[in-house]
Design a protein around this motif. Structure first.
Motif, PDB file in Angstrom:
ATOM      1  N   GLY A 149     -43.778  22.623  35.293  1.00 17.63           N
ATOM      2  CA  GLY A 149     -44.496  23.863  35.580  1.00 17.63           C
ATOM      3  C   GLY A 149     -45.814  23.960  34.836  1.00 17.63           C
ATOM      4  O   GLY A 149     -46.814  24.450  35.360  1.00 17.63           O
ATOM      5  N   TRP A 150     -45.799  23.477  33.594  1.00 13.70           N
ATOM      6  CA  TRP A 150     -47.024  23.449  32.810  1.00 13.70           C
ATOM      7  C   TRP A 150     -48.050  22.538  33.478  1.00 13.70           C
ATOM      8  O   TRP A 150     -49.228  22.879  33.595  1.00 13.70           O
ATOM      9  N   GLY A 151     -47.592  21.383  33.947  1.00 15.75           N
ATOM     10  CA  GLY A 151     -48.489  20.479  34.668  1.00 15.75           C
ATOM     11  C   GLY A 151     -48.969  21.086  35.962  1.00 15.75           C
ATOM     12  O   GLY A 151     -50.130  20.917  36.352  1.00 15.75           O
ATOM     13  N   GLY A 152     -48.073  21.803  36.657  1.00 15.33           N
ATOM     14  CA  GLY A 152     -48.471  22.463  37.900  1.00 15.33           C
ATOM     15  C   GLY A 152     -49.516  23.538  37.675  1.00 15.33           C
ATOM     16  O   GLY A 152     -50.459  23.680  38.465  1.00 15.33           O
ATOM     17  N   LEU A 153     -49.357  24.297  36.587  1.00 17.74           N
ATOM     18  CA  LEU A 153     -50.355  25.313  36.257  1.00 17.74           C
ATOM     19  C   LEU A 153     -51.709  24.661  35.959  1.00 17.74           C
ATOM     20  O   LEU A 153     -52.752  25.156  36.384  1.00 17.74           O
ATOM     21  N   PHE A 192     -37.047  19.865  32.082  1.00 25.11           N
ATOM     22  CA  PHE A 192     -38.165  19.192  32.742  1.00 25.11           C
ATOM     23  C   PHE A 192     -38.968  20.165  33.596  1.00 25.11           C
ATOM     24  O   PHE A 192     -40.157  19.955  33.827  1.00 25.11           O
ATOM     25  N   LEU A 193     -38.330  21.247  34.060  1.00 28.37           N
ATOM     26  CA  LEU A 193     -39.065  22.228  34.863  1.00 28.37           C
ATOM     27  C   LEU A 193     -40.146  22.940  34.052  1.00 28.37           C
ATOM     28  O   LEU A 193     -41.181  23.323  34.600  1.00 28.37           O
ATOM     29  N   VAL A 194     -39.912  23.095  32.762  1.00 28.26           N
ATOM     30  CA  VAL A 194     -40.917  23.726  31.908  1.00 28.26           C
ATOM     31  C   VAL A 194     -42.156  22.843  31.837  1.00 28.26           C
ATOM     32  O   VAL A 194     -43.291  23.301  32.024  1.00 28.26           O
ATOM     33  N   LEU A 243     -48.946  15.222  31.847  1.00 28.24           N
ATOM     34  CA  LEU A 243     -47.882  16.228  31.809  1.00 28.24           C
ATOM     35  C   LEU A 243     -46.800  15.949  32.836  1.00 28.24           C
ATOM     36  O   LEU A 243     -45.610  16.105  32.555  1.00 28.24           O
ATOM     37  N   GLU A 244     -47.203  15.535  34.016  1.00 30.77           N
ATOM     38  CA  GLU A 244     -46.199  15.240  35.038  1.00 30.77           C
ATOM     39  C   GLU A 244     -45.407  13.985  34.674  1.00 30.77           C
ATOM     40  O   GLU A 244     -44.210  13.901  34.951  1.00 30.77           O
ATOM     41  N   LEU A 254     -41.387  13.789  34.073  1.00 29.73           N
ATOM     42  CA  LEU A 254     -40.516  12.756  34.633  1.00 29.73           C
ATOM     43  C   LEU A 254     -39.675  12.093  33.547  1.00 29.73           C
ATOM     44  O   LEU A 254     -38.481  11.858  33.743  1.00 29.73           O
ATOM     45  N   LEU A 255     -40.281  11.818  32.398  1.00 29.74           N
ATOM     46  CA  LEU A 255     -39.537  11.216  31.294  1.00 29.74           C
ATOM     47  C   LEU A 255     -38.459  12.161  30.757  1.00 29.74           C
ATOM     48  O   LEU A 255     -37.355  11.725  30.426  1.00 29.74           O
ATOM     49  N   VAL A 256     -38.771  13.444  30.692  1.00 32.21           N
ATOM     50  CA  VAL A 256     -37.766  14.415  30.252  1.00 32.21           C
ATOM     51  C   VAL A 256     -36.626  14.478  31.257  1.00 32.21           C
ATOM     52  O   VAL A 256     -35.448  14.537  30.882  1.00 32.21           O
ATOM     53  N   TYR A 257     -36.948  14.430  32.532  1.00 32.00           N
ATOM     54  CA  TYR A 257     -35.912  14.455  33.567  1.00 32.00           C
ATOM     55  C   TYR A 257     -35.009  13.225  33.468  1.00 32.00           C
ATOM     56  O   TYR A 257     -33.785  13.336  33.525  1.00 32.00           O
ATOM     57  N   VAL A 258     -35.616  12.043  33.316  1.00 32.02           N
ATOM     58  CA  VAL A 258     -34.832  10.813  33.216  1.00 32.02           C
ATOM     59  C   VAL A 258     -33.965  10.838  31.969  1.00 32.02           C
ATOM     60  O   VAL A 258     -32.787  10.459  32.011  1.00 32.02           O
ATOM     61  N   SER A 259     -34.507  11.303  30.850  1.00 29.67           N
ATOM     62  CA  SER A 259     -33.710  11.331  29.624  1.00 29.67           C
ATOM     63  C   SER A 259     -32.578  12.341  29.715  1.00 29.67           C
ATOM     64  O   SER A 259     -31.507  12.138  29.150  1.00 29.67           O
ATOM     65  N   SER A 260     -32.780  13.440  30.439  1.00 31.12           N
ATOM     66  CA  SER A 260     -31.695  14.411  30.582  1.00 31.12           C
ATOM     67  C   SER A 260     -30.615  13.892  31.525  1.00 31.12           C
ATOM     68  O   SER A 260     -29.460  14.292  31.423  1.00 31.12           O
TER      69      SER A 260
END
Length: 119
Positions: A12-16, A7-9, A44-45, A49-55
């Motif tokens: 980070g993409w959203g942050g960029l 999820f950090l990837v 993107l954010e 969040l969805l990637v974080y929840v799924s992990s």
């Protein structure tokens, strides 16, 4: 099993993209540009969040992927090499300097194979 912060990837993409949105704000773009770029940052954010929840719900993550064909990993470099050869006819033959090494890598992957070796 070790967790991989995938999820950090995405975050980070959203942050960029948020930083790039701030740069657009400094240059005074139109409001439509802000809405469109802001929607992509929000999307993107949300995806992060969805990637974080799924992990968090499914801790089992694949760390090794097995390809059905030993040379299947050569498809992407071969495709990029072919695209660059096609673009060389339009933009100049200097692109062959990029295409030929990619095709050599693809050939090496076909000959050597890309399956994971058990130790």
């Amino acid at each position: 099993m070790k967790r991989h912060p995938a999820f950090l990837v995405v975050a980070g993409w959203g942050g960029l993209n948020a930083v790039l949105l701030a740069v657009l704000a400094l240059y005074g773009e139109s409001s439509l540009t802000y809405w469109l770029w802001g929607a992509s940052v929000a999307g993107l954010e949300l995806a992060a969040l969805l990637v974080y929840v799924s992990s968090r719900t499914g801790p089992e993550q694949h760390v090794r992927y097995r390809l059905p064909d030993p040379g299947a990993g050569a498809a992407m470099p071969a495709a990029l090499g072919c695209v660059l050869i096609g673009l060389a006819f339009v933009y100049g033959m200097w692109l062959l300097a990029l295409a030929v090494p990619l095709l050599a890598v693809a050939l090496a992957l076909v000959v050597r194979g890309t399956t994971s070796r058990e130790e």
